[in-house]
Design a protein around this motif. Structure first.
Motif, PDB file in Angstrom:
ATOM      1  N   UNK A   1       2.492   3.784   8.939  1.00 51.92           N
ATOM      2  CA  UNK A   1       2.151   2.396   9.223  1.00 51.92           C
ATOM      3  C   UNK A   1       2.171   1.556   7.949  1.00 51.92           C
ATOM      4  N   UNK A   2       1.753   2.174   6.838  1.00 53.37           N
ATOM      5  CA  UNK A   2       1.726   1.462   5.562  1.00 53.37           C
ATOM      6  C   UNK A   2       3.105   1.328   4.939  1.00 53.37           C
ATOM      7  N   UNK A   3       4.080   2.114   5.429  1.00 56.53           N
ATOM      8  CA  UNK A   3       5.403   2.123   4.819  1.00 56.53           C
ATOM      9  C   UNK A   3       5.475   3.008   3.592  1.00 56.53           C
ATOM     10  N   UNK A   4       4.461   3.864   3.404  1.00 53.07           N
ATOM     11  CA  UNK A   4       4.423   4.764   2.248  1.00 53.07           C
ATOM     12  C   UNK A   4       5.141   6.077   2.521  1.00 53.07           C
ATOM     13  N   UNK A   5       5.419   6.352   3.792  1.00 55.11           N
ATOM     14  CA  UNK A   5       6.085   7.590   4.173  1.00 55.11           C
ATOM     15  C   UNK A   5       7.004   7.303   5.353  1.00 55.11           C
ATOM     16  N   UNK A   6       8.162   7.927   5.344  1.00 50.80           N
ATOM     17  CA  UNK A   6       9.132   7.726   6.427  1.00 50.80           C
ATOM     18  C   UNK A   6       8.911   8.754   7.520  1.00 50.80           C
ATOM     19  N   UNK A   7       8.955   8.295   8.759  1.00 50.38           N
ATOM     20  CA  UNK A   7       8.867   9.214   9.891  1.00 50.38           C
ATOM     21  C   UNK A   7      10.225   9.869  10.117  1.00 50.38           C
ATOM     22  N   UNK A   8      10.209  11.035  10.769  1.00 49.88           N
ATOM     23  CA  UNK A   8      11.458  11.720  11.106  1.00 49.88           C
ATOM     24  C   UNK A   8      12.127  11.084  12.312  1.00 49.88           C
ATOM     25  N   UNK A   9      11.328  10.460  13.158  1.00 50.56           N
ATOM     26  CA  UNK A   9      11.861   9.780  14.344  1.00 50.56           C
ATOM     27  C   UNK A   9      10.873   8.714  14.763  1.00 50.56           C
ATOM     28  N   UNK A  10      11.356   7.758  15.531  1.00 51.29           N
ATOM     29  CA  UNK A  10      10.492   6.710  16.050  1.00 51.29           C
ATOM     30  C   UNK A  10      10.453   5.478  15.162  1.00 51.29           C
ATOM     31  N   UNK A  11       9.667   4.507  15.592  1.00 48.14           N
ATOM     32  CA  UNK A  11       9.639   3.212  14.918  1.00 48.14           C
ATOM     33  C   UNK A  11       8.222   2.667  14.872  1.00 48.14           C
ATOM     34  N   UNK A  12       7.952   1.873  13.836  1.00 46.32           N
ATOM     35  CA  UNK A  12       6.704   1.121  13.714  1.00 46.32           C
ATOM     36  C   UNK A  12       7.070  -0.347  13.563  1.00 46.32           C
ATOM     37  N   UNK A  13       6.529  -1.192  14.433  1.00 42.40           N
ATOM     38  CA  UNK A  13       6.775  -2.628  14.355  1.00 42.40           C
ATOM     39  C   UNK A  13       5.446  -3.344  14.128  1.00 42.40           C
ATOM     40  N   UNK A  14       5.418  -4.259  13.165  1.00 36.92           N
ATOM     41  CA  UNK A  14       4.251  -5.090  12.946  1.00 36.92           C
ATOM     42  C   UNK A  14       4.665  -6.547  12.988  1.00 36.92           C
ATOM     43  N   UNK A  15       4.015  -7.308  13.838  1.00 39.42           N
ATOM     44  CA  UNK A  15       4.329  -8.724  13.991  1.00 39.42           C
ATOM     45  C   UNK A  15       5.815  -8.934  14.276  1.00 39.42           C
ATOM     46  N   UNK A  16       6.357  -8.056  15.143  1.00 42.81           N
ATOM     47  CA  UNK A  16       7.742  -8.119  15.633  1.00 42.81           C
ATOM     48  C   UNK A  16       8.783  -7.791  14.557  1.00 42.81           C
ATOM     49  N   UNK A  17       8.355  -7.180  13.461  1.00 45.82           N
ATOM     50  CA  UNK A  17       9.300  -6.736  12.427  1.00 45.82           C
ATOM     51  C   UNK A  17       9.071  -5.263  12.155  1.00 45.82           C
ATOM     52  N   UNK A  18      10.160  -4.506  12.001  1.00 45.45           N
ATOM     53  CA  UNK A  18      10.025  -3.075  11.772  1.00 45.45           C
ATOM     54  C   UNK A  18       9.524  -2.799  10.363  1.00 45.45           C
ATOM     55  N   UNK A  19       8.583  -1.878  10.263  1.00 40.02           N
ATOM     56  CA  UNK A  19       8.047  -1.460   8.966  1.00 40.02           C
ATOM     57  C   UNK A  19       9.068  -0.537   8.306  1.00 40.02           C
TER      58      UNK A  19
END
Length: 294
Positions: free
Chosen positions: A54-72
């Motif tokens: 969520x913080x953008x400090x680590x990349x996920x292997x799959x999936x997405x995180x969006x905050x305020x309609x923008x992808x992290x």
């Protein structure tokens, strides 16, 4: 997912190199603007990894995180992080530690503007008398307050807390919890917090995410805190809803502890459309404890 979700997590998974199984997969949830969400689960279920994603400090292997309609896609000053340790620069005073973050956020501000912002948030955590002291002169609880003030001072859209009170004594932890509640009420801050403390989650959170055991952990249930939002530690246990919510959370954790001790395979809850607290029960994993626990 409700269109009103400020933060959306969709199909998040993390597998480390050399591992045959993901730490977690299929993680879905949403957070509304101004909502306080806690996540609870046993060690190894990937709570800190989710927070880092969520913080953008680590990349996920799959999936997405969006905050305020923008992808992290990486770290940003739109997301403030408070770690388990205070992470202060020991050679700088309280004032200068926080000023460093403020100048990073607003590079064109004058020294007077920076100082005013620093003093505002130092006063908010009641550390005005210690503003020119270095971390070595502060107690553990005071250092954590500085970390909280620094995170709030950059006025992030979202605050991410990784067990910030875990190493503190009960009295200090309670005092800072009260401060956090007060500041969040004043600022309408959106918060995602990791905790192992059930009572802390009930006091602070609007929603509580319950993680199944890893590997292949998932959000097994989202519990809506139906108690009034103006909660106080001193009177929390007098609310008739308190023990029903607390027992529900403890029962969940105890059941997962038994699974761990018996080496049982992780649970895989049925795929459902993730939703927020105001979604209908028919198509949402959200379950209010008063509907579930009688």
């Amino acid at each position: 997912m409700s269109s009103e979700a400020f933060l959306k997590v969709e199909g998040l998974a993390k597998t480390y190199p050399g591992s045959a199984e993901p730490v977690f997969d299929g993680v879905n949830f949403g957070i509304a603007r101004g909502e306080f969400v806690c996540i609870i689960g046993h060690s190894g279920c990937g709570k800190t990894t989710i927070l880092n994603a969520l913080a953008g400090l680590e990349s996920a292997s799959a999936g997405h995180v969006f905050m305020d309609q923008r992808e992290v896609a990486g770290p940003s000053l739109e997301r403030g992080v408070v770690f388990q340790g205070h992470a202060l620069m020991p050679w700088l005073s309280v004032r200068k530690n926080i000023a460093f973050a403020v100048r990073s956020r607003w590079k064109d501000w004058s020294a007077a503007q920076v100082d005013a912002q620093v003093e505002k948030y130092v006063e908010m955590v009641h550390l005005g008398a210690a503003i020119d002291k270095k971390p070595s002169a502060l107690s553990g609880g005071m250092k954590q307050r500085v970390g909280i003030a620094r995170a709030f001072a950059i006025e992030p859209k979202m605050l991410l807390l990784d067990e910030p009170f875990g190493a503190l004594d009960a009295l200090t932890r309670g005092t800072i919890q009260d401060e956090l509640l007060r500041i969040c009420a004043e600022t309408h801050q959106t918060v995602f917090m990791i905790t192992h403390d059930v009572d802390e989650a009930i006091l602070l959170a609007d929603k509580i995410l319950l993680m199944s055991n890893g590997p292949q952990a998932r959000v097994a249930e989202i519990v809506v805190n139906t108690m009034p939002r103006q909660r106080e530690r001193a009177t929390l246990h007098h609310d008739p809803q308190y023990y029903r919510i607390r027992n529900h959370l403890v029962d969940f954790l105890v059941a997962r502890s038994k699974d761990l001790s018996h080496g049982r395979a992780p649970e895989h809850p049925p795929e459902v459309r993730p939703g927020l607290a105001n979604d209908s029960a028919a198509d949402s994993p959200v379950r209010a404890p008063l509907q579930r626990v009688v």
